[in-house]
Write a protein that holds these residues in place. Structure first.
Motif, PDB file in Angstrom:
ATOM      1  N   UNK A 274       0.845  -1.188   0.000  1.00 37.50           N
ATOM      2  CA  UNK A 274       0.000   0.000   0.000  1.00 37.50           C
ATOM      3  C   UNK A 274       0.885   1.244   0.000  1.00 37.50           C
ATOM      4  N   UNK A 275       0.527   2.195  -0.852  1.00 37.39           N
ATOM      5  CA  UNK A 275       1.205   3.480  -0.906  1.00 37.39           C
ATOM      6  C   UNK A 275       0.175   4.530  -0.524  1.00 37.39           C
ATOM      7  N   UNK A 276       0.565   5.445   0.366  1.00 37.43           N
ATOM      8  CA  UNK A 276      -0.368   6.474   0.820  1.00 37.43           C
ATOM      9  C   UNK A 276      -0.284   7.687  -0.094  1.00 37.43           C
ATOM     10  N   UNK A 277      -1.344   7.917  -0.858  1.00 33.33           N
ATOM     11  CA  UNK A 277      -1.452   9.120  -1.674  1.00 33.33           C
ATOM     12  C   UNK A 277      -1.811  10.272  -0.737  1.00 33.33           C
TER      13      UNK A 277
ATOM     14  N   UNK B 192      -5.352   8.839   0.147  1.00 31.08           N
ATOM     15  CA  UNK B 192      -5.113   7.865   1.200  1.00 31.08           C
ATOM     16  C   UNK B 192      -4.435   6.620   0.661  1.00 31.08           C
ATOM     17  N   UNK B 193      -4.375   5.561   1.465  1.00 35.49           N
ATOM     18  CA  UNK B 193      -3.676   4.332   1.054  1.00 35.49           C
ATOM     19  C   UNK B 193      -4.363   3.641  -0.120  1.00 35.49           C
ATOM     20  N   UNK B 194      -3.551   3.272  -1.107  1.00 42.44           N
ATOM     21  CA  UNK B 194      -4.038   2.546  -2.280  1.00 42.44           C
ATOM     22  C   UNK B 194      -2.995   1.493  -2.666  1.00 42.44           C
TER      23      UNK B 194
ATOM     24  N   UNK C  97       9.846  10.825  -6.909  1.00 39.64           N
ATOM     25  CA  UNK C  97       8.572  11.357  -7.386  1.00 39.64           C
ATOM     26  C   UNK C  97       7.682  10.173  -7.772  1.00 39.64           C
ATOM     27  N   UNK C  98       6.396  10.281  -7.448  1.00 40.33           N
ATOM     28  CA  UNK C  98       5.422   9.253  -7.781  1.00 40.33           C
ATOM     29  C   UNK C  98       4.163   9.911  -8.319  1.00 40.33           C
ATOM     30  N   UNK C  99       3.447   9.203  -9.160  1.00 43.48           N
ATOM     31  CA  UNK C  99       2.178   9.671  -9.705  1.00 43.48           C
ATOM     32  C   UNK C  99       1.092   8.661  -9.353  1.00 43.48           C
ATOM     33  N   UNK C 100      -0.044   9.158  -8.870  1.00 47.21           N
ATOM     34  CA  UNK C 100      -1.196   8.287  -8.618  1.00 47.21           C
ATOM     35  C   UNK C 100      -1.982   8.182  -9.924  1.00 47.21           C
TER      36      UNK C 100
ATOM     37  N   UNK D  34       5.536  10.387   2.838  1.00 46.72           N
ATOM     38  CA  UNK D  34       4.885  10.819   1.596  1.00 46.72           C
ATOM     39  C   UNK D  34       4.494  12.277   1.794  1.00 46.72           C
ATOM     40  N   UNK D  35       4.746  13.118   0.776  1.00 45.69           N
ATOM     41  CA  UNK D  35       4.437  14.542   0.917  1.00 45.69           C
ATOM     42  C   UNK D  35       4.167  15.164  -0.448  1.00 45.69           C
ATOM     43  N   UNK D  36       3.344  16.205  -0.437  1.00 47.47           N
ATOM     44  CA  UNK D  36       2.976  16.899  -1.670  1.00 47.47           C
ATOM     45  C   UNK D  36       4.176  17.659  -2.235  1.00 47.47           C
ATOM     46  N   UNK D  37       4.116  18.003  -3.510  1.00 46.87           N
ATOM     47  CA  UNK D  37       5.209  18.714  -4.167  1.00 46.87           C
ATOM     48  C   UNK D  37       5.462  20.087  -3.562  1.00 46.87           C
TER      49      UNK D  37
END
Length: 92
Positions: free
Chosen positions: A3-6, A10-12, A56-59, A81-84
Protein backbone atom coordinates in the motif's frame (compact mmCIF):
# COMPACT_ATOMS: atom_id res chain seq x y z
CA UNK A 1 0.64 -6.06 -2.61
CA UNK A 2 2.14 -2.97 -1.01
CA UNK A 3 0.00 0.00 0.00
CA UNK A 4 1.21 3.48 -0.91
CA UNK A 5 -0.37 6.47 0.82
CA UNK A 6 -1.45 9.12 -1.67
CA UNK A 7 -1.47 12.56 0.03
CA UNK A 8 -4.94 13.23 -1.44
CA UNK A 9 -6.63 9.80 -1.68
CA UNK A 10 -5.11 7.87 1.20
CA UNK A 11 -3.68 4.33 1.05
CA UNK A 12 -4.04 2.55 -2.28
CA UNK A 13 -2.50 -0.56 -3.89
CA UNK A 14 0.87 -0.03 -5.54
CA UNK A 15 -0.53 -1.00 -8.97
CA UNK A 16 -2.28 2.41 -9.07
CA UNK A 17 1.03 4.32 -8.97
CA UNK A 18 3.88 5.06 -11.36
CA UNK A 19 7.46 5.85 -10.42
CA UNK A 20 8.69 9.21 -11.68
CA UNK A 21 12.38 9.26 -10.77
CA UNK A 22 14.46 11.15 -8.28
CA UNK A 23 12.79 14.05 -6.48
CA UNK A 24 14.25 17.52 -5.92
CA UNK A 25 16.31 17.66 -9.13
CA UNK A 26 16.44 21.36 -10.02
CA UNK A 27 15.84 22.34 -13.63
CA UNK A 28 18.87 24.10 -15.13
CA UNK A 29 18.73 27.90 -14.78
CA UNK A 30 19.77 28.40 -18.41
CA UNK A 31 19.15 25.16 -20.34
CA UNK A 32 20.21 26.68 -23.69
CA UNK A 33 23.69 27.29 -22.24
CA UNK A 34 24.27 23.61 -21.43
CA UNK A 35 26.58 21.51 -23.54
CA UNK A 36 25.29 18.19 -24.86
CA UNK A 37 27.25 16.42 -22.14
CA UNK A 38 25.81 18.65 -19.39
CA UNK A 39 22.28 18.21 -20.76
CA UNK A 40 22.71 14.42 -20.91
CA UNK A 41 23.99 14.43 -17.32
CA UNK A 42 20.89 16.38 -16.21
CA UNK A 43 18.48 14.10 -18.08
CA UNK A 44 20.00 10.67 -17.46
CA UNK A 45 22.26 10.68 -14.40
CA UNK A 46 20.59 10.21 -11.03
CA UNK A 47 21.63 9.11 -7.56
CA UNK A 48 21.22 5.43 -6.72
CA UNK A 49 21.69 5.02 -2.96
CA UNK A 50 21.02 2.00 -0.80
CA UNK A 51 18.67 3.34 1.86
CA UNK A 52 16.29 6.32 2.13
CA UNK A 53 15.80 8.11 -1.19
CA UNK A 54 13.45 10.95 -2.21
CA UNK A 55 11.40 9.99 -5.28
CA UNK A 56 8.57 11.36 -7.39
CA UNK A 57 5.42 9.25 -7.78
CA UNK A 58 2.18 9.67 -9.70
CA UNK A 59 -1.20 8.29 -8.62
CA UNK A 60 -1.90 7.41 -12.24
CA UNK A 61 -5.00 5.25 -11.64
CA UNK A 62 -6.50 7.58 -9.05
CA UNK A 63 -6.34 11.35 -8.68
CA UNK A 64 -3.51 11.55 -11.28
CA UNK A 65 -1.51 13.93 -9.08
CA UNK A 66 2.24 13.87 -8.54
CA UNK A 67 3.76 13.70 -5.08
CA UNK A 68 7.09 12.98 -3.42
CA UNK A 69 7.98 10.06 -1.20
CA UNK A 70 11.00 8.98 0.78
CA UNK A 71 11.42 5.26 0.19
CA UNK A 72 14.04 2.87 1.54
CA UNK A 73 15.54 1.34 -1.60
CA UNK A 74 16.71 -1.73 0.32
CA UNK A 75 13.43 -2.72 2.01
CA UNK A 76 11.08 -0.81 -0.40
CA UNK A 77 9.31 0.64 2.66
CA UNK A 78 7.78 4.09 2.20
CA UNK A 79 9.10 6.21 5.07
CA UNK A 80 7.26 9.45 4.23
CA UNK A 81 4.89 10.82 1.60
CA UNK A 82 4.44 14.54 0.92
CA UNK A 83 2.98 16.90 -1.67
CA UNK A 84 5.21 18.71 -4.17
CA UNK A 85 4.59 22.04 -2.39
CA UNK A 86 5.77 20.65 0.97
CA UNK A 87 9.40 20.40 2.12
CA UNK A 88 11.09 17.04 2.40
CA UNK A 89 10.40 15.75 5.92
CA UNK A 90 13.28 15.23 8.32
CA UNK A 91 13.45 11.55 9.22
CA UNK A 92 15.03 10.13 12.37
Amino acid sequence: MQLIRCPWCGPREEAEFRYGGQAHVPYPADPSALSDEEWARYVFFRDNPAGPFAERWSHSAGCRRWFNAVRDTVSHEFLAVYRLDEPRPVLP
